[in-house]
Motif scaffolding. Sequence first.
Motif, PDB file in Angstrom:
ATOM      1  N   ARG A  24      -2.958  -0.520  37.852  1.00  0.00           N
ATOM      2  CA  ARG A  24      -2.555  -1.451  38.794  1.00  0.00           C
ATOM      3  C   ARG A  24      -1.463  -0.768  39.647  1.00  0.00           C
ATOM      4  O   ARG A  24      -0.563   0.396  39.173  1.00  0.00           O
ATOM      5  CB  ARG A  24      -1.842  -2.756  38.126  1.00  0.00           C
ATOM      6  N   VAL A  25      -1.319  -1.276  40.796  1.00  0.00           N
ATOM      7  CA  VAL A  25      -0.207  -0.744  41.750  1.00  0.00           C
ATOM      8  C   VAL A  25       1.019  -1.188  41.218  1.00  0.00           C
ATOM      9  O   VAL A  25       1.269  -2.273  41.289  1.00  0.00           O
ATOM     10  CB  VAL A  25      -0.622  -1.142  43.239  1.00  0.00           C
TER      11      VAL A  25
ATOM     12  N   GLN B 172      -1.854 -11.102  40.386  1.00  0.00           N
ATOM     13  CA  GLN B 172      -3.003 -10.593  40.778  1.00  0.00           C
ATOM     14  C   GLN B 172      -3.336  -9.339  39.957  1.00  0.00           C
ATOM     15  O   GLN B 172      -2.783  -8.716  39.086  1.00  0.00           O
ATOM     16  CB  GLN B 172      -2.591  -9.569  42.251  1.00  0.00           C
TER      17      GLN B 172
ATOM     18  N   ASP C 205      -4.950  -6.418  40.495  1.00  0.00           N
ATOM     19  CA  ASP C 205      -4.647  -5.124  40.745  1.00  0.00           C
ATOM     20  C   ASP C 205      -3.135  -4.635  41.084  1.00  0.00           C
ATOM     21  O   ASP C 205      -2.981  -3.499  41.354  1.00  0.00           O
ATOM     22  CB  ASP C 205      -5.515  -4.668  42.163  1.00  0.00           C
ATOM     23  N   LEU C 206      -2.359  -5.400  40.864  1.00  0.00           N
ATOM     24  CA  LEU C 206      -0.816  -5.387  41.147  1.00  0.00           C
ATOM     25  C   LEU C 206      -0.241  -5.515  40.104  1.00  0.00           C
ATOM     26  O   LEU C 206      -0.372  -6.596  39.035  1.00  0.00           O
ATOM     27  CB  LEU C 206      -0.584  -6.191  42.456  1.00  0.00           C
TER      28      LEU C 206
ATOM     29  N   LEU D  82      -0.081  -9.827  50.394  1.00  0.00           N
ATOM     30  CA  LEU D  82      -0.706  -8.946  49.638  1.00  0.00           C
ATOM     31  C   LEU D  82      -1.687  -8.104  50.112  1.00  0.00           C
ATOM     32  O   LEU D  82      -1.993  -7.077  49.534  1.00  0.00           O
ATOM     33  CB  LEU D  82      -1.537  -9.789  48.642  1.00  0.00           C
ATOM     34  N   ALA D  83      -2.606  -8.620  51.235  1.00  0.00           N
ATOM     35  CA  ALA D  83      -3.379  -7.602  51.877  1.00  0.00           C
ATOM     36  C   ALA D  83      -2.711  -6.340  52.360  1.00  0.00           C
ATOM     37  O   ALA D  83      -2.884  -4.967  52.354  1.00  0.00           O
ATOM     38  CB  ALA D  83      -4.127  -8.296  52.923  1.00  0.00           C
TER      39      ALA D  83
ATOM     40  N   ARG E 108      -1.547  -4.060  49.571  1.00  0.00           N
ATOM     41  CA  ARG E 108      -2.785  -3.223  49.081  1.00  0.00           C
ATOM     42  C   ARG E 108      -3.047  -2.202  50.126  1.00  0.00           C
ATOM     43  O   ARG E 108      -3.315  -1.084  50.018  1.00  0.00           O
ATOM     44  CB  ARG E 108      -4.034  -4.245  48.749  1.00  0.00           C
TER      45      ARG E 108
ATOM     46  N   SER F 198      -0.862   0.658  49.679  1.00  0.00           N
ATOM     47  CA  SER F 198      -1.144   1.407  48.390  1.00  0.00           C
ATOM     48  C   SER F 198      -2.407   2.256  48.613  1.00  0.00           C
ATOM     49  O   SER F 198      -2.639   3.340  47.957  1.00  0.00           O
ATOM     50  CB  SER F 198      -1.580   0.338  47.318  1.00  0.00           C
ATOM     51  N   ASN F 199      -3.244   1.988  49.648  1.00  0.00           N
ATOM     52  CA  ASN F 199      -4.369   2.936  50.076  1.00  0.00           C
ATOM     53  C   ASN F 199      -4.329   3.882  50.910  1.00  0.00           C
ATOM     54  O   ASN F 199      -4.838   4.366  51.589  1.00  0.00           O
ATOM     55  CB  ASN F 199      -5.553   2.038  50.226  1.00  0.00           C
TER      56      ASN F 199
ATOM     57  N   SER G 159       1.249  -0.790  57.373  1.00  0.00           N
ATOM     58  CA  SER G 159       0.844  -2.245  57.503  1.00  0.00           C
ATOM     59  C   SER G 159       1.976  -2.960  58.125  1.00  0.00           C
ATOM     60  O   SER G 159       3.048  -2.929  57.537  1.00  0.00           O
ATOM     61  CB  SER G 159       0.593  -2.886  56.049  1.00  0.00           C
TER      62      SER G 159
END
Length: 220
Positions: free
Chosen positions: A13-14, A36, A38-39, A124-125, A128, A131-132, A136
């Motif tokens: 997870r991030v 979440q 993934d976090l 959250l978006a 993410r 993280s990619n 943002s």
Amino acid sequence: MAGKTRIDEGDHRVRILLIDDHRILLDSLAAAIGAQDDLVVVGTASTITAGLAAAERHRPAIVLLDLRLDQDDSLDAIPRFTGLAHRPQVVVLSASRDRRHAARAVEAGAAGYLTKQQPLHELLAGIRAVSNGHASIDPTLLGGVLSQLSRPDPTSLTRRELEVLHRLAEGQDAGRIASEMHIAPNTLRNHVQRILNKLNASSRLEAVAIARRDGLLDGE
């Protein structure tokens, strides 16, 4: 005081560190992010000093940093986080929808500038996206930020950039400046390049000359 969370070696997870001096908001964010798949929140802090210690200990991928902390200048602290050995990304979270603050955050090395007015799914978006490997910024500020960044302006030098400029004027070399300011050489190069852009200078010597002419080094 920094919070502690133990993470298994195989956890993909991030990893996120939260820094905010409003306890209720900090706890709410930690709960929302922790829900979440993934976090994961690996630590929390309410000051820059505690946040830096937590970042070194927990090695987060992302530091979610409140713009306004009672005793600290968050924007000036951004290079201290991005200069850590594991190179975390910094996302500034702010109650301010001021494009100048957002532009300063980006200039200081932040990968994102999100606002507390945005819905949770947008926050959250944004996390993410960073993280990619993407920047943002609150969509309501994006146009203004790009416009601000594209306009060189000597008066928009950040405190950090002014400190670099003063040290250049004193004749300090890059190694000493980076060491004494506790920043990575790449971060220093970025500061210098932004100074040159803002002063429309082609070299460090010219930047110092322009700064002296325009009174930016008064009191040196």
